[in-house]
Design an enzyme around this catalytic site. Structure first.
Site, PDB file in Angstrom:
ATOM      1  N   ARG A 313       0.964  -1.433   0.094  1.00 12.56           N
ATOM      2  CA  ARG A 313      -0.019   0.131   0.159  1.00 12.56           C
ATOM      3  C   ARG A 313       0.926   1.133   0.089  1.00 12.56           C
ATOM      4  O   ARG A 313       2.010   1.150   0.723  1.00 12.56           O
ATOM      5  CB  ARG A 313      -1.112   0.123   1.115  1.00 12.56           C
ATOM      6  CG  ARG A 313      -2.230  -0.800   1.072  1.00 12.56           C
ATOM      7  CD  ARG A 313      -3.040  -0.437   0.126  1.00 12.56           C
ATOM      8  NE  ARG A 313      -4.311  -1.317  -0.040  1.00 12.56           N
ATOM      9  CZ  ARG A 313      -4.331  -2.415  -0.972  1.00 12.56           C
ATOM     10  NH1 ARG A 313      -3.164  -2.704  -1.790  1.00 12.56           N
ATOM     11  NH2 ARG A 313      -5.400  -3.056  -0.981  1.00 12.56           N
ATOM     12  N   GLU A 342      -4.455   7.436  -5.338  1.00  7.17           N
ATOM     13  CA  GLU A 342      -4.666   6.517  -6.561  1.00  7.17           C
ATOM     14  C   GLU A 342      -5.779   7.243  -7.407  1.00  7.17           C
ATOM     15  O   GLU A 342      -7.107   7.272  -6.961  1.00  7.17           O
ATOM     16  CB  GLU A 342      -4.627   5.245  -6.358  1.00  7.17           C
ATOM     17  CG  GLU A 342      -3.373   4.666  -5.586  1.00  7.17           C
ATOM     18  CD  GLU A 342      -3.580   2.828  -5.518  1.00  7.17           C
ATOM     19  OE1 GLU A 342      -4.594   2.410  -5.838  1.00  7.17           O
ATOM     20  OE2 GLU A 342      -2.435   2.520  -4.740  1.00  7.17           O
ATOM     21  N   HIS A 361      -1.235  -0.011  -9.838  1.00  9.31           N
ATOM     22  CA  HIS A 361      -1.898  -1.029  -8.780  1.00  9.31           C
ATOM     23  C   HIS A 361      -2.210  -2.110  -9.661  1.00  9.31           C
ATOM     24  O   HIS A 361      -3.440  -2.472  -9.691  1.00  9.31           O
ATOM     25  CB  HIS A 361      -3.126  -0.273  -8.292  1.00  9.31           C
ATOM     26  CG  HIS A 361      -3.544  -0.973  -6.821  1.00  9.31           C
ATOM     27  ND1 HIS A 361      -3.926  -0.375  -5.883  1.00  9.31           N
ATOM     28  CD2 HIS A 361      -3.611  -2.260  -6.484  1.00  9.31           C
ATOM     29  CE1 HIS A 361      -4.221  -1.221  -4.886  1.00  9.31           C
ATOM     30  NE2 HIS A 361      -3.974  -2.358  -5.332  1.00  9.31           N
TER      31      HIS A 361
HETATM   32  N1  NAI Z   1      -0.966  -4.379  -5.311  1.00  8.34           N
HETATM   33  C1  NAI Z   1      -1.797  -5.261  -5.268  1.00  8.34           C
HETATM   34  O1  NAI Z   1      -2.715  -5.486  -5.986  1.00  8.34           O
HETATM   35  C2  NAI Z   1      -2.034  -6.267  -4.070  1.00  8.34           C
HETATM   36  C3  NAI Z   1      -1.573  -5.704  -2.843  1.00  8.34           C
HETATM   37  N2  NAI Z   1      -1.922  -6.651  -1.921  1.00  8.34           N
HETATM   38  C4  NAI Z   1      -1.225  -6.104  -0.250  1.00  8.34           C
HETATM   39  O2  NAI Z   1      -0.163  -6.778   0.207  1.00  8.34           O
HETATM   40  C5  NAI Z   1      -0.299  -6.654   1.344  1.00  8.34           C
HETATM   41  C6  NAI Z   1      -0.019  -8.183   1.895  1.00  8.34           C
HETATM   42  O3  NAI Z   1      -1.005  -9.040   1.753  1.00  8.34           O
HETATM   43  P1  NAI Z   1      -1.130 -10.338   2.172  1.00  8.34           P
HETATM   44  O4  NAI Z   1       0.328 -11.050   2.085  1.00  8.34           O
HETATM   45  O5  NAI Z   1      -2.171 -11.251   1.336  1.00  8.34           O
HETATM   46  O6  NAI Z   1      -1.628 -10.180   3.586  1.00  8.34           O
HETATM   47  P2  NAI Z   1      -1.401 -11.069   4.784  1.00  8.34           P
HETATM   48  O7  NAI Z   1      -2.240 -10.505   5.944  1.00  8.34           O
HETATM   49  O8  NAI Z   1      -1.260 -12.544   4.523  1.00  8.34           O
HETATM   50  O9  NAI Z   1       0.201 -10.646   5.289  1.00  8.34           O
HETATM   51  C7  NAI Z   1       0.465  -9.447   6.041  1.00  8.34           C
HETATM   52  C8  NAI Z   1       1.510  -9.618   6.990  1.00  8.34           C
HETATM   53  O10 NAI Z   1       2.017  -8.447   7.420  1.00  8.34           O
HETATM   54  C9  NAI Z   1       2.386  -8.494   8.685  1.00  8.34           C
HETATM   55  N3  NAI Z   1       2.352  -7.403   9.272  1.00  8.34           N
HETATM   56  C10 NAI Z   1       1.610  -6.503   9.847  1.00  8.34           C
HETATM   57  N4  NAI Z   1       1.929  -5.464  10.665  1.00  8.34           N
HETATM   58  C11 NAI Z   1       3.377  -5.532  10.186  1.00  8.34           C
HETATM   59  C12 NAI Z   1       4.428  -4.696  10.350  1.00  8.34           C
HETATM   60  N5  NAI Z   1       4.184  -3.623  11.192  1.00  8.34           N
HETATM   61  N6  NAI Z   1       5.683  -4.924  10.116  1.00  8.34           N
HETATM   62  C13 NAI Z   1       5.877  -5.943   9.292  1.00  8.34           C
HETATM   63  N7  NAI Z   1       4.743  -6.841   9.109  1.00  8.34           N
HETATM   64  C14 NAI Z   1       3.644  -6.682   9.341  1.00  8.34           C
HETATM   65  C15 NAI Z   1       1.381  -9.313   9.133  1.00  8.34           C
HETATM   66  O11 NAI Z   1       1.888 -10.050  10.280  1.00  8.34           O
HETATM   67  C16 NAI Z   1       1.164 -10.363   8.015  1.00  8.34           C
HETATM   68  O12 NAI Z   1       1.953 -11.645   8.184  1.00  8.34           O
HETATM   69  C17 NAI Z   1      -1.479  -5.888   1.711  1.00  8.34           C
HETATM   70  O13 NAI Z   1      -1.284  -4.758   1.956  1.00  8.34           O
HETATM   71  C18 NAI Z   1      -2.506  -6.045   0.523  1.00  8.34           C
HETATM   72  O14 NAI Z   1      -3.417  -5.124   0.590  1.00  8.34           O
HETATM   73  C19 NAI Z   1      -2.112  -7.662  -1.756  1.00  8.34           C
HETATM   74  C20 NAI Z   1      -2.813  -8.299  -3.159  1.00  8.34           C
HETATM   75  C21 NAI Z   1      -2.740  -7.389  -4.481  1.00  8.34           C
HETATM   76  O1  HPV Z   2      -6.108  -7.367  -2.829  1.00  6.32           O
HETATM   77  C1  HPV Z   2      -5.440  -6.031  -2.686  1.00  6.32           C
HETATM   78  O2  HPV Z   2      -5.138  -5.967  -1.736  1.00  6.32           O
HETATM   79  C2  HPV Z   2      -5.238  -5.345  -3.778  1.00  6.32           C
HETATM   80  O3  HPV Z   2      -4.407  -4.248  -3.594  1.00  6.32           O
HETATM   81  C3  HPV Z   2      -5.739  -5.550  -4.966  1.00  6.32           C
HETATM   82  O4  HPV Z   2      -6.440  -4.430  -5.515  1.00  6.32           O
HETATM   83  P1  HPV Z   2      -7.471  -4.432  -6.601  1.00  6.32           P
HETATM   84  O5  HPV Z   2      -8.590  -5.287  -6.112  1.00  6.32           O
HETATM   85  O6  HPV Z   2      -6.836  -4.939  -7.963  1.00  6.32           O
HETATM   86  O7  HPV Z   2      -8.011  -3.075  -6.704  1.00  6.32           O
END
Ligand code: NAI
Ligand code: HPV
Length: 625
Positions: A313, A342, A361
């Site tokens: 993010r 965004e 994104h």
């Molecule tokens: N760019 C995109 O399109 C996408 C972005 N994301 C983003 O990626 C990130 C991770 O997603 P997931 O792995 O599915 O989530 P997840 O919940 O599986 O993993 C997040 C991890 O961050 C850890 N965490 C929490 N606070 C923390 C801190 N202060 N320092 C270090 N680690 C910390 C948690 O313990 C957890 O293990 C989320 O922000 C999500 O929104 C996810 C999918 C697509």
């Molecule tokens: O799953 C997430 O956290 C994402 O950031 C994906 O975002 P989107 O659904 O592609 O707008």
């Protein structure tokens, strides 16, 4: 503010009659057809079949007050109720939209203005969004309780005001697994293309240049990558980076070290991670704790020439500080998929920086991930609208299906006990202090009482207020109403096959309109059990009774003498009021007794007065279930 009871009660002594409050059941039944946590009713041996594109499940489960025992396509559903309205506000994979269409009226309206969104949610039962829609408090306010579920077709729920959702009793569900690999692959794509200047070289050659020496890259093998956030995406990034020959370390305060060790990843402190790594890849959620965690101070602790990747993010980085770090050379390059705002402004210094590679994104944007996410969210939203508790609920406790099915009859019992207890309270002080005692043969940590507590709260609050209470907002509304609900577990010797032996609800510091309900400790106290799948009232005050909790209930405190059952039965029979259960409890023979009478119909005022007129009856109360 405490809540006061104004429920129907009749005292034989002065025969005062207060108008009954409207039946909460009738109020709820209208929209329970498609709402989270319906007015659950346990119907043993009823099979529910859920069919969708990806699975067919058959299980014994709960049905609603109106016996909606099957859920399926339109043809199967004889329900006279309208289909739920589902607003899809951002592009969702076709498979998910089709699944939703089988279940509800789907309105796909993209790029709505905030005003149009507010207008549409006031007519929608569910809203599905991705990261591009801000579901603010104003949106929930505009929905005026109509919106039951917000589905986030993805992981990050930072665009949804969870506190407001909870206050409005709106469940928020997400689709946390289907885009993990896509996001990880995008992270690796940014890492490798940044290291080799792919985007910049591409732009240069398209501009007619041939700049081979300008775009000399750096190698990945043997370099240290710090994965910040070792969750689903972080883990997959780490796995892939190991395959590229990188040395991977990670910082995540909540990740289990053995999971990291199994992948050959060392979990280290934040400072150690950023001070050691040549590449830093961000995979934590945006929360108050992670907001701008990458700032002037933390950049200054990084290795000079570090390269940064952000597919998490934008808000976890102070973007102005990153520009300064890029200008000073602390950060050699950054590859960013996400931004504080965004889309970012066109003339943003960060976006335009020559050492920055950006994508709009795109982390979750693969065909495969979008289809997967769409199905995952469609199932979660449809399930929630049917009253199932979602495994991906973000603002409600998750209750495993097997736990839910086991607790089903106790859920009904809990709500009915709450509803009865509050109707026994009177006086101006209002209900404030409630204690629930669960007797069970199970180990202390083998009983999840959150659902039961929520239903007791629902039973207590709904008969005396306009609030709609469900699992999402039960604790919030209780607090708002000034209710203090404490729970106690007592381990008893009975069969651990059943989760609960009995549930007792006590209301203290309040007067009762039925003195017989006040136990020796001075609190209104009622207790119930489930017998053969049916909730029973088994104790009123310090009197044992046994009456099935169906229909309505009349409680009489009387002199224990022959002929009482006949006299009262006669009065009810003459008015064609059907008695479905009757039980007399006494402590000492021929002294005082409590008679509990379950009636199918609601007796009229005159009939109740006649009961009150029976000379041996000292007091009585009519209670709605
Ligand atoms: N760019 C995109 O399109 C996408 C972005 N994301 C983003 O990626 C990130 C991770 O997603 P997931 O792995 O599915 O989530 P997840 O919940 O599986 O993993 C997040 C991890 O961050 C850890 N965490 C929490 N606070 C923390 C801190 N202060 N320092 C270090 N680690 C910390 C948690 O313990 C957890 O293990 C989320 O922000 C999500 O929104 C996810 C999918 C697509
Ligand atoms: O799953 C997430 O956290 C994402 O950031 C994906 O975002 P989107 O659904 O592609 O707008």
């Amino acid at each position: 503010m405490a809540i006061s009871s104004s429920c129907s009660s009749v005292k034989a002594v002065n025969s005062r009659w207060t108008t009954p409050s409207p039946s909460p059941v009738s109020k709820l039944a209208v929209f329970h057809r498609h709402s989270l946590l319906p007015n659950l009713r346990y119907t043993p041996n009823v099979k529910l079949t859920v069919t969708n594109a990806s699975r067919t499940v058959e299980q014994t489960t709960l049905t609603e007050d109106h016996k909606f025992s099957t859920v399926g396509s339109d043809q199967d559903d004889p329900s006279p109720f309208p289909k739920p309205k589902i607003l899809v506000a951002e592009k969702l994979g076709e498979a998910g939209v089709n699944l939703l269409r089988e279940f509800g009226d789907v309105d796909c309206s993209y790029e709505l203005s905030p005003e149009d969104l507010k207008k549409k949610v006031s007519e929608s039962d569910a809203l599905i969004v991705r990261s591009g829609t801000k579901v603010t408090r104003e949106v929930f306010e505009a929905a005026q309780g109509k919106l039951k579920v917000v589905g986030r077709a993805g992981v990050g729920i930072d665009n949804v005001d969870l506190q407001a959702a909870t206050e409005y009793g709106c469940l928020v569900v997400n689709a946390p697994t289907a885009n993990t690999v896509a996001a990880a692959e995008h992270g690796i794509a940014l890492l490798t293309s940044m290291a080799r200047n792919v985007a910049q070289a591409d732009a240069s050659i398209k501009a007619g240049k041939w700049e081979r020496s300008k775009y000399v890259g750096v190698s990945l093998v043997g370099k240290t990558l710090a994965v910040m956030g070792f969750g689903k995406v972080g883990t997959e990034v780490a796995r892939r980076a190991k395959g590229l020959g990188m040395n991977v370390i990670s910082h995540d305060p909540y990740a289990p070290a053995d999971r990291a060790r199994a992948l050959g990843v060392d979990l280290v402190s934040f400072d150690q991670a950023i001070a050691t790594a040549e590449f830093v890849s961000l995979h934590m959620p945006l929360t108050p704790a992670t907001k701008k965690v990458f700032n002037d101070d933390t950049f200054s602790k990084m290795k000079k020439g570090v390269r940064l990747i952000n597919v998490a993010r934008g808000g976890v980085i102070d973007e102005d500080a990153l520009v300064r770090a890029l200008d000073s050379g602390i950060v050699a390059q950054a590859a960013l998929d996400v931004f504080c705002e965004e889309p970012p402004s066109k003339d943003s210094k960060l976006i335009q920086h020559e050492n920055v590679t950006v994508t709009p994104h795109l982390g979750a944007s693969t065909k495969e991930a979008q289809e997967g996410v769409a199905i995952e969210i469609a199932e979660a939203v449809a399930g929630a609208l049917k009253g199932e508790l979602s495994a991906t609920a973000v603002n409600a406790p998750m209750v495993a299906p097997e736990v839910l099915s086991e607790l089903a009859p106790y859920i009904v019992l809990a709500e009915k006990l709450g509803r009865l207890a509050v109707q026994l309270a009177s006086g101006g002080k209002g209900v404030q202090s409630i204690k629930v005692v669960y007797r069970s043969a199970r180990d202390r940590d083998d009983l999840d009482t959150r659902l039961l507590r929520a239903m007791i709260t629902k039973g207590i609050i709904e008969p005396i207020s306009d609030s709609y209470v469900n699992l999402v907002n039960a604790d919030f509304i209780a607090k708002q109403k000034g209710l203090r609900i404490s729970e106690e577990r007592m381990v008893v010797e009975s069969s651990p096959e059943y989760p609960i032996d009995s549930i007792q609800v006590q209301i203290s510091n309040v007067e009762s309109n039925f003195a017989g309900a006040v136990s020796d400790c001075g609190a209104i106290s009622i207790e119930g059990r489930v017998k053969y799948g049916v909730p029973h009232l088994t104790c009123v005050g310090s009197f044992s009774v046994d009456v099935s909790l169906e229909g309505n209930l009349i409680l009489c405190r009387q002199v224990d003498q022959p002929g009482m059952i006949g006299q009262v039965g006669n009065i009810l029979g003459k008015q064609n009021v059907n008695v479905n259960f009757m039980s007399v409890g006494r402590k000492v023979v021929r002294k005082q007794a409590i008679m509990a009478i379950g009636v199918d119909e609601e007796p009229d005022k005159k009939t109740l007065e006649r009961i009150g007129g029976v000379s041996a009856i000292e007091e009585f109360v009519f209670l709605k279930l």
